[in-house]
Design an enzyme around this catalytic site. Structure first.
Site, PDB file in Angstrom:
ATOM      1  N   LYS A 177      21.984 -16.829  31.048  1.00  0.00           N
ATOM      2  CA  LYS A 177      21.424 -17.545  29.933  1.00  0.00           C
ATOM      3  C   LYS A 177      20.746 -18.865  30.324  1.00  0.00           C
ATOM      4  CE  LYS A 177      23.233 -20.910  27.409  1.00  0.00           C
ATOM      5  NZ  LYS A 177      22.041 -21.377  26.974  1.00  0.00           N
ATOM      6  N   GLU A 252      26.435 -27.709  39.078  1.00  0.00           N
ATOM      7  CA  GLU A 252      25.766 -28.958  39.204  1.00  0.00           C
ATOM      8  C   GLU A 252      25.298 -29.585  38.090  1.00  0.00           C
ATOM      9  OE1 GLU A 252      22.851 -31.194  39.290  1.00  0.00           O
ATOM     10  OE2 GLU A 252      21.450 -29.792  40.245  1.00  0.00           O
ATOM     11  N   CYS A 291      17.065 -33.953  37.806  1.00  0.00           N
ATOM     12  CA  CYS A 291      18.243 -34.289  37.925  1.00  0.00           C
ATOM     13  C   CYS A 291      18.375 -35.281  38.857  1.00  0.00           C
ATOM     14  CB  CYS A 291      19.236 -32.864  38.378  1.00  0.00           C
ATOM     15  SG  CYS A 291      18.531 -31.977  39.501  1.00  0.00           S
ATOM     16  N   GLU A 394      23.101 -41.047  33.281  1.00  0.00           N
ATOM     17  CA  GLU A 394      21.794 -40.102  33.403  1.00  0.00           C
ATOM     18  C   GLU A 394      21.041 -40.196  32.026  1.00  0.00           C
ATOM     19  OE1 GLU A 394      20.621 -36.264  35.525  1.00  0.00           O
ATOM     20  OE2 GLU A 394      22.206 -36.134  34.294  1.00  0.00           O
TER      21      GLU A 394
END
Length: 500
Positions: A177, A252, A291, A394
Site C-alpha cells: 500500500k 522505520e 526521514c 520531526e
C-alpha cells in the site's frame, strides 16, 4: 478525467470494490494529475487472499534462487529503460526536482541488482558444528510468507524497492500500500514486475488510505510480516496491531537527525565551504521531507556566527519552483496539510524565542512559479534549545534549527538528546575525534564529513523511536526470511532413556 485502475490483485488490474476514486494532486500548483482507485478493507482482504494462495499453492516460494535473481535483474533493466518516465512521475507526484527523481530511479535499480546478487551468492545453508561426526546440522532460510508493505509519500518508489526487492528475492508474496498522496510510481513498479514475469498473486497493490487499508493489512490474520515506513504515531499504532497477531514486524519511523560541526572542519576556506554546503544539503534537499534530514545543526560556538550567517545567505538564494523546470533546486511541500504543519512549527519556534535567520514564510508570488503551489522558503532558526517543540519533533519540512556547544562531550550529549536515532553526522578535520564521536552517537547511520549517502549493501534503520529492524544489506534480506535448523542423525540408535 477518467480514473485509472490502480488496484492489482491476483494478476488483474481493477477498480476499488466500492467504486471510490481519489484525486492525486501536483503539489507545484495543486491541480489534479490523475484519478486513482480508492481501495478499502474489502480490496485489502482480496489482495491478502491472493497473496496467501500464491504462497501456499503457487510456484514462487520454491522457485530456484537463480530464477528469482534473474527476475530481479530484469526489473532493474526495465527501471532503467523507463528512467525518464518514472522520474517525471516521481517529480510531479512528490514535488521533488526531476534530477532527484532520476537519482531515485538509479537507487531503486541498485537495490534490485544488489538483492539479485545477494541471493545468488549464498550457499545452501550454514553448517553448525554439533560436536559429533554422526550429526549433520545446518541452518537454512525460508521465505516468511505473505508480507504487508506500507510505504511513505516522500520517497515512494525508493522505499517500495527496499521492501519489494528483498521480499521477492527471499521467495515471499506481498501486498503493498503506497501513500495515498503519492501512489503513481509504485503502480508503475508493479507493472514492471508483471512485465518481468512475476507470477500472478505474488505482487499485489491496493491504493487507498491508511484507514482502512493500512490498518487492515496490519491486523489481517493471514499476513506473516508487516513492514512499515512512515510517521511515528501511525507506525506505532499499526505496529501494535501487527504484534497482537504475532506477526513479524519491521518499522522505520523517522528521525530528528543531528549534524555536528566542529570548528576545526572550518579552519580552511575549502573546509568552511564544504561544511556549509553539506549543511544546506542535509537540511533542504527535497524541501526537508527526508526521514534522515539533518534538521539539527549542532555547531561549535567559536564558528557559529560566521557559519550561520553564510548558511542563511546561501539559503536565501535557493531557487524554488516546479521540480521539472530547469534551474529549480527545491520543489514544493507535498500537500497543503504539510505546508500548514511547517508553518505551525515555525510559529511555535518563534514564540519560544528562536531567532529567524532566513525564510520563515511562504515565498512571495513573484518569487516562485507557479505561485499556487505548496511552497515554503528554506528556514533557519538560530538560538534553539532542546526544550523547543521544533527541536524535539520531526518537522518534515525545510526547517533547520541551530544549537551550539563548546566541548566534545557537550556535542555528543546534544546529538544523543533525542527520542529518535536514525542518522547523524560529524564534521571534523581531526580523524581521531570524528571517529571517536561517531562511535558515541546512538544513531543507526553516522556519516563523517558527509551527509545523506547510503549503500544498498549497508543496513539502514535506527535506534530508539526510529523503529525496529533494518532494511538493506544482508539483514534487510533476513527480515523477509525465517531461519530453520535441520538436525540429521547419521547413525540413529536407541536412546534408552526409559528402562521399559
Amino acid at each position: 478525467m477518467s480514473a485509472i485502475e490502480t488496484i492489482h490483485v491476483d494478476g488483474v488490474w481493477r477498480a476499488a470494490a466500492s467504486g471510490a476514486t481519489r484525486e492525486v494532486l501536483d503539489p507545484a500548483d495543486a491541480t489534479v494529475i490523475q484519478l486513482v482507485s480508492e481501495g478499502g478493507a474489502e480490496d485489502a482482504d482480496a489482495a491478502v487472499a491472493a497473496a496467501r494462495r500464491a504462497f501456499d499453492e503457487g510456484s514462487w516460494p520454491a522457485t530456484p534462487v537463480a530464477e528469482r535473481s534473474a527476475l530481479l535483474r530484469r526489473v532493474a533493466d526495465l527501471l532503467q529503460r523507463d528512467r525518464e518516465e518514472i522520474a517525471l512521475i516521481e517529480s510531479r507526484d512528490t514535488g521533488k526536482t526531476l534530477e532527484e527523481g532520476r537519482a531515485d530511479v538509479d537507487a531503486v535499480t541498485d537495490a534490485f541488482r544488489y538483492f539479485a546478487d545477494v541471493v545468488m551468492n549464498e550457499s545452501g545453508g550454514r553448517v553448525v558444528d554439533a560436536g559429533s561426526p554422526d550429526v549433520h546440522s545446518v541452518i537454512v532460510h525460508e521465505p516468511v510468507g505473505v508480507c504487508s508493505l506500507i510505504t511513505p509519500w516522500n520517497y515512494p518508489l525508493l522505499q517500495a524497492s527496499w521492501k519489494v526487492a528483498p521480499a521477492i528475492a527471499a521467495g515471499n508474496t506481498f501486498v503493498i500500500k503506497p501513500s495515498e498522496v503519492t501512489p503513481l510510481s509504485t503502480v508503475h513498479l508493479i507493472k514492471l514486475l508483471v512485465e518481468a514475469g512475476l507470477p500472478a498473486g505474488v505482487a499485489n497493490i491496493v491504493t487507498g488510505a491508511g484507514l482502512p487499508v493500512g490498518q487492515r493489512l496490519a491486523d489481517h490474520p493471514d499476513v506473516d510480516l508487516f513492514s512499515f515506513t512512515g510517521g511515528l504515531a501511525s507506525g506505532t499504532k499499526a505496529g501494535a496491531a501487527a504484534v497482537s497477531g504475532a506477526k513479524n514486524i519491521a518499522l522505520e519511523l523517522g528521525g530528528k537527525n543531528p549534524n555536528v560541526v566542529f570548528a576545526d572542519s572550518c579552519a580552511t576556506e575549502e573546509g568552511f565551504d564544504t561544511a556549509v554546503d553539506q549543511a544546506l544539503n542535509a537540511a533542504f534537499i527535497h524541501s526537508g521531507q527526508v526521514c534522515s534530514a539533518g534538521a539539527r545543526l549542532i555547531i561549535e560556538e567559536s564558528v557559529r556566527d560566521r557559519f550561520v550567517a553564510e548558511l542563511a545567505r546561501r539559503a536565501e538564494k535557493i531557487k524554488l519552483g516546479r521540480g521539472t523546470e530547469d534551474g529549480v533546486e527545491c520543489g514544493p511541500l507535498v500537500s497543503q496539510q504539510q505546508l500548514d504543519k511547517v508553518e505551525a512549527y515555525v510559529a511555535s519556534a518563534l514564540s519560544e524565542g528562536a531567532q529567524l535567520r532566513s525564510g520563515g514564510s511562504r515565498p512571495q508570488p513573484s518569487d516562485v512559479r507557479p505561485a499556487s503551489g505548496y511552497f515554503y522558503a528554506p528556514t533557519i532558526l538560530d538560538g534553539c534549545h532542546r526544550d523547543m517543540k521544533v527541536v524535539r519533533e520531526e518537522t518534515f519540512g525545510p526547517i533547520l534549527t541551530v544549537e551550539t556547544f563548546t566541548t566534545e562531550d557537550e556535542a555528543v550529549a546534544l546529538a544523543n538528546d533525542t527520542e529518535f536515532g536514525l542518522a547523524g553526522a560529524v564534521f571534523s578535520s581531526d580523524t581521531a575525534r570524528a571517529r571517536r564521536v561517531a562511535a558515541r552517537l546512538r544513531h543507526g547511520t553516522v556519516w563523517i564529513n558527509d551527509f545523506h549517502p547510503y549503500l544498498p549493501q549497508a543496513e539502514w534503520g535506527g535506534f530508539g523511536k526510529s523503529g525496529i529492524g533494518r532494511e538493506l544489506g544482508p539483514t534487510g534480506l533476513d527480515e523477509y526470511r525465517e531461519s530453520k535448523h535441520i538436525y540429521e542423525n547419521l547413525r540413529p540408535e536407541p536412546v534408552r532413556w526409559f528402562a521399559g
